[in-house]
Design a protein around this motif. Structure first.
Motif, PDB file in Angstrom:
ATOM      1  N   HIS A 149      -5.626  12.593   4.457  1.00 11.78           N
ATOM      2  CA  HIS A 149      -5.720  12.629   5.712  1.00 11.78           C
ATOM      3  C   HIS A 149      -4.443  13.247   6.460  1.00 11.78           C
ATOM      4  N   VAL A 150      -4.453  13.241   7.624  1.00 11.64           N
ATOM      5  CA  VAL A 150      -3.388  13.818   8.355  1.00 11.64           C
ATOM      6  C   VAL A 150      -2.897  12.781   9.434  1.00 11.64           C
ATOM      7  N   VAL A 151      -1.361  12.488   9.315  1.00 13.21           N
ATOM      8  CA  VAL A 151      -1.038  11.515  10.104  1.00 13.21           C
ATOM      9  C   VAL A 151       0.010  12.117  11.218  1.00 13.21           C
ATOM     10  N   ARG A 189       1.819  15.259   9.472  1.00 13.15           N
ATOM     11  CA  ARG A 189       1.962  14.749   7.888  1.00 13.15           C
ATOM     12  C   ARG A 189       0.683  14.686   7.061  1.00 13.15           C
ATOM     13  N   VAL A 190       0.773  15.547   5.824  1.00 18.27           N
ATOM     14  CA  VAL A 190      -0.887  15.591   5.102  1.00 18.27           C
ATOM     15  C   VAL A 190      -0.532  14.850   3.738  1.00 18.27           C
ATOM     16  N   ARG A 191      -1.360  13.541   3.731  1.00 16.90           N
ATOM     17  CA  ARG A 191      -1.316  12.617   2.916  1.00 16.90           C
ATOM     18  C   ARG A 191      -2.567  12.665   1.914  1.00 16.90           C
ATOM     19  N   VAL A 192      -2.387  12.043   0.680  1.00 15.54           N
ATOM     20  CA  VAL A 192      -3.516  11.713  -0.262  1.00 15.54           C
ATOM     21  C   VAL A 192      -3.242  10.586  -1.021  1.00 15.54           C
ATOM     22  N   LYS A 249      -8.355  21.349   1.747  1.00 17.74           N
ATOM     23  CA  LYS A 249      -8.194  21.808   0.315  1.00 17.74           C
ATOM     24  C   LYS A 249      -7.777  20.491  -0.854  1.00 17.74           C
ATOM     25  N   LEU A 250      -6.993  19.721  -0.319  1.00 16.61           N
ATOM     26  CA  LEU A 250      -6.855  18.259  -0.943  1.00 16.61           C
ATOM     27  C   LEU A 250      -7.935  17.516  -1.169  1.00 16.61           C
ATOM     28  N   GLU A 251      -8.749  17.366  -0.276  1.00 21.45           N
ATOM     29  CA  GLU A 251      -9.953  16.470  -0.475  1.00 21.45           C
ATOM     30  C   GLU A 251     -11.016  16.879  -1.569  1.00 21.45           C
ATOM     31  N   GLN A 252     -10.839  18.102  -1.947  1.00 21.18           N
ATOM     32  CA  GLN A 252     -11.636  18.575  -2.848  1.00 21.18           C
ATOM     33  C   GLN A 252     -11.437  18.130  -4.083  1.00 21.18           C
ATOM     34  N   THR A 253      -9.994  17.507  -4.373  1.00 22.10           N
ATOM     35  CA  THR A 253      -9.692  16.907  -5.591  1.00 22.10           C
ATOM     36  C   THR A 253      -9.195  15.653  -5.615  1.00 22.10           C
ATOM     37  N   GLN A 293       0.837  -1.201   0.044  1.00 19.08           N
ATOM     38  CA  GLN A 293       0.194  -0.151  -0.197  1.00 19.08           C
ATOM     39  C   GLN A 293       0.810   1.157  -0.043  1.00 19.08           C
ATOM     40  N   PHE A 294       0.499   2.164  -0.915  1.00 17.54           N
ATOM     41  CA  PHE A 294       1.316   3.501  -0.927  1.00 17.54           C
ATOM     42  C   PHE A 294       0.481   4.434  -1.077  1.00 17.54           C
ATOM     43  N   THR A 295       0.885   5.658  -0.381  1.00 21.17           N
ATOM     44  CA  THR A 295       0.257   6.798  -0.252  1.00 21.17           C
ATOM     45  C   THR A 295       1.228   7.996  -0.730  1.00 21.17           C
ATOM     46  N   PHE A 296       0.660   9.119  -0.374  1.00 18.63           N
ATOM     47  CA  PHE A 296       1.746  10.462  -0.852  1.00 18.63           C
ATOM     48  C   PHE A 296       1.750  11.281   0.018  1.00 18.63           C
ATOM     49  N   GLN A 297       2.703  11.779   0.632  1.00 22.52           N
ATOM     50  CA  GLN A 297       3.057  12.902   1.503  1.00 22.52           C
ATOM     51  C   GLN A 297       3.033  14.328   0.603  1.00 22.52           C
ATOM     52  N   VAL A 298       2.248  15.460   1.020  1.00 29.41           N
ATOM     53  CA  VAL A 298       2.223  16.684   0.219  1.00 29.41           C
ATOM     54  C   VAL A 298       2.826  17.464   1.275  1.00 29.41           C
ATOM     55  N   GLY A 299       2.805  17.523   2.578  1.00 23.59           N
ATOM     56  CA  GLY A 299       3.013  18.500   3.333  1.00 23.59           C
ATOM     57  C   GLY A 299       3.284  18.085   4.799  1.00 23.59           C
ATOM     58  N   ALA A 300       4.147  18.697   5.447  1.00 24.11           N
ATOM     59  CA  ALA A 300       4.193  18.271   6.991  1.00 24.11           C
ATOM     60  C   ALA A 300       4.322  19.568   7.925  1.00 24.11           C
ATOM     61  N   PHE A 301       3.642  19.587   8.899  1.00 22.49           N
ATOM     62  CA  PHE A 301       3.675  20.974   9.726  1.00 22.49           C
ATOM     63  C   PHE A 301       3.568  20.667  11.099  1.00 22.49           C
ATOM     64  N   SER A 302       4.196  21.712  11.833  1.00 24.25           N
ATOM     65  CA  SER A 302       4.239  21.691  13.276  1.00 24.25           C
ATOM     66  C   SER A 302       2.794  22.229  13.874  1.00 24.25           C
ATOM     67  N   ASN A 303       1.886  22.858  13.251  1.00 25.18           N
ATOM     68  CA  ASN A 303       0.742  23.149  13.734  1.00 25.18           C
ATOM     69  C   ASN A 303      -0.413  22.390  12.918  1.00 25.18           C
ATOM     70  N   ARG A 304      -0.981  21.675  13.960  1.00 19.89           N
ATOM     71  CA  ARG A 304      -2.240  20.761  13.421  1.00 19.89           C
ATOM     72  C   ARG A 304      -3.151  21.627  12.396  1.00 19.89           C
ATOM     73  N   ASP A 305      -3.524  22.985  12.894  1.00 20.39           N
ATOM     74  CA  ASP A 305      -4.675  23.668  12.201  1.00 20.39           C
ATOM     75  C   ASP A 305      -4.004  23.935  10.674  1.00 20.39           C
ATOM     76  N   ASN A 306      -2.763  24.205  10.397  1.00 17.72           N
ATOM     77  CA  ASN A 306      -2.328  24.344   9.169  1.00 17.72           C
ATOM     78  C   ASN A 306      -2.299  23.119   8.384  1.00 17.72           C
ATOM     79  N   ALA A 307      -1.916  21.932   8.942  1.00 17.35           N
ATOM     80  CA  ALA A 307      -2.200  20.513   8.320  1.00 17.35           C
ATOM     81  C   ALA A 307      -3.696  20.322   7.957  1.00 17.35           C
ATOM     82  N   GLU A 308      -4.588  20.768   8.871  1.00 12.53           N
ATOM     83  CA  GLU A 308      -5.841  20.370   8.442  1.00 12.53           C
ATOM     84  C   GLU A 308      -6.362  21.316   7.385  1.00 12.53           C
TER      85      GLU A 308
END
Length: 238
Positions: free
Chosen positions: A193-195, A206-209, A184-188, A164-179
């Motif tokens: 999801h956030v890990v 970590r933000v992944r799609v 935004k990503l889930e619209q496309t 199983q492979f997924t894709f990391q788009v970004g990583a933040f120290s602030n949860r609100d920024n990750a959310e």
């Protein structure tokens, strides 16, 4: 534009997912990397891997620093650095002159010194009796990934070309920024999801799609993400 839209539809279908619990910590994807002008290509699995050469060790200077796997280096743990073995692989290291043996887990890259094949933690080096001399001739035998079963401990070779492979788009120290990025990503994209990842000194989100079942499709999906405005997105194996 029509071609890009069609490609996007293909990838959304090929990497579609169903709701599930948060994915486990990824092992990573073995992309080539460059150090001191030299390219190194991690191998896809550890099955049947053996190697002889010089072992060295690293200690206090790196203690507490982040390793290539994302873990914090602990000089007192039984770990090691290797240039090409998959991160997470357990290996037996046998000292050739006296046959002493240890088992360590590869969680870092190196050593990038000519002629050396593995860098042991301080404790690993101490177990082999090579802290004083600094180096020793050894044989490495890859055992795979450690699993606990009802019959005891076993080792399974790691294969990065299926799973199983997924894709990391970004990583933040602030949860609100990750959310915000996730929303935004889930619209496309599917499976946005956030890990959370606890590095030891702080927590990253970590933000992944997406989710794919084979590496070939995952490589194509990664390129699709780059064309869609996320050039820094990369594959991770769950």
């Amino acid at each position: 534009m029509l071609l890009l839209a069609a490609a996007g539809l293909f990838f959304l279908q090929a990497c579609a997912s169903t709701p599930s619990s948060p994915p486990p910590t990824p092992k990573g994807h073995p992309k080539p990397y460059r150090v001191n002008g030299n390219w190194y290509k991690p191998i896809p699995h550890a099955k049947g891997f053996t190697q002889q050469g010089i072992a060295s060790w690293y200690g206090k200077k790196f203690h507490g620093r982040r390793t290539s796997s994302g873990e914090v280096y602990d000089m007192y743990a039984m770990t090691a650095a290797h240039k090409t073995l998959p991160l997470g692989t357990w290996v037996q290291v046998r000292r050739l002159d006296d046959n002493r043996r240890i088992v360590v887990r590869v969680n870092d890259r190196g050593p990038f010194v000519h002629g050396r094949i593995i860098d042991l933690s301080y404790t690993g080096a101490k177990e082999l009796g090579m802290v004083g001399p600094g180096t020793a001739r050894v044989e490495i035998t890859a055992l795979g990934e450690r699993r606990e079963t009802t019959e005891g401990e076993t080792f399974v070779p790691v294969d990065y070309y299926s799973g199983q492979f997924t894709f990391q788009v970004g990583a933040f120290s602030n949860r609100d920024n990750a959310e915000r990025l996730r929303a935004k990503l889930e619209q496309t994209f599917t499976n946005a999801h956030v890990v959370p990842y606890d590095r030891g000194d702080m927590v990253f989100y970590r933000v992944r799609v997406g989710r794919c079942n084979d590496l070939e499709t995952a490589d194509q999906y990664e390129r699709h993400l780059a064309r869609s405005g996320y050039p820094d997105a990369f594959i991770v194996a769950e």
